[in-house]
Design a protein around this motif. Structure first.
Motif, short mmCIF file in Angstrom:
data_model
loop_
_atom_site.label_atom_id
_atom_site.label_comp_id
_atom_site.label_asym_id
_atom_site.label_seq_id
_atom_site.Cartn_x
_atom_site.Cartn_y
_atom_site.Cartn_z
N PRO A 92 0.99 -1.19 -0.15
CA PRO A 92 -0.19 -0.40 0.02
C PRO A 92 1.10 1.74 -0.16
O PRO A 92 0.42 2.04 -0.25
CB PRO A 92 -1.17 -0.01 1.46
N GLU A 93 1.89 1.51 0.89
CA GLU A 93 2.75 2.90 0.99
C GLU A 93 2.87 2.97 -0.46
O GLU A 93 3.54 4.03 -1.04
CB GLU A 93 3.37 2.37 1.80
N VAL A 94 4.15 2.31 -1.30
CA VAL A 94 4.64 2.00 -2.24
C VAL A 94 3.43 2.61 -3.89
O VAL A 94 3.08 3.60 -4.45
CB VAL A 94 5.25 1.03 -2.97
N CYS A 95 2.49 1.59 -3.56
CA CYS A 95 0.88 2.49 -3.78
C CYS A 95 0.21 3.83 -4.16
O CYS A 95 0.62 4.58 -4.88
CB CYS A 95 0.13 1.58 -4.34
N ASP A 96 0.14 4.13 -2.65
CA ASP A 96 0.37 6.03 -3.22
C ASP A 96 1.29 6.41 -2.61
O ASP A 96 1.37 7.87 -3.85
CB ASP A 96 -0.07 5.61 -1.29
N ALA A 97 2.22 5.86 -3.25
CA ALA A 97 3.88 7.23 -3.81
C ALA A 97 3.72 7.09 -4.95
O ALA A 97 3.77 8.13 -6.09
CB ALA A 97 4.95 6.35 -3.57
N ALA A 98 3.39 6.24 -5.93
CA ALA A 98 3.11 6.00 -7.19
C ALA A 98 1.85 6.72 -7.46
O ALA A 98 1.96 6.68 -8.87
CB ALA A 98 2.69 4.56 -7.32
N ARG A 99 1.20 6.50 -6.62
CA ARG A 99 -0.52 7.23 -7.32
C ARG A 99 -0.37 8.38 -7.50
O ARG A 99 -0.74 9.57 -8.04
CB ARG A 99 -1.72 6.69 -6.49
#
Length: 151
Positions: A92-99
């Motif tokens: 999730p933390e990578v997904c948030d930064a990617a978003r």
């Protein structure tokens, strides 16, 4: 005495098979974890590459830029499929930064297409591009933590 031999043999067989099953389960779990790490690394690399190549395509558009040209440059490097792949594989933390990085790059595309903004040193350019740079730096940092493990 015959029963004792039979019980001993059966107990040894059960212990042997049970320990083999435990070792194989641990090995399979470790291999699954290794495969997941590789899938994540590949997804990270594809998304960062797509971000960089898409940004470069947007920056090299000649002025004036039509909306269709900006969208075409944006889609040329398969950023959306790379983004979706990352959302499936990453924590999730990578997904948030990617978003955040994805949305900032889209904002650059929209600014180029709607206002005719050109890459350069203007305040308007920095207002759109600097948040993207910050989002990409944050994304790389979060990806690095994900790959190397949290300290």
């Amino acid at each position: 005495m015959e029963w004792l031999t039979l019980v001993g043999t059966l107990s040894g067989g059960v212990l042997g098979v049970g320990s083999t099953l435990l070792v194989e389960a641990a090995r399979a779990r470790r291999e699954r974890g290794t495969r997941l790490e590789q899938v994540q690394r590949d997804a990270y690399l594809r998304f960062l590459t797509a971000l960089t190549e898409t940004e470069t395509s947007l920056l090299t558009l000649s002025q004036p830029v039509s909306d269709a040209d900006a969208v075409s440059a944006y889609r040329a490097h398969q950023i959306l499929p790379a983004y979706y792949e990352l959302l499936i594989a990453a924590p999730p933390e990578v997904c948030d930064a990617a978003r955040a990085a994805y949305r900032r790059l889209r904002a650059i595309r929209d600014a180029i297409a709607t206002t005719g903004l050109a890459a350069g040193v203007s305040a308007e350019w920095h207002a759109v591009h600097d948040p993207y740079d910050a989002a990409v730096r944050q994304l790389r940092s979060v990806m690095r933590e994900s790959v190397l493990g949290n300290p």
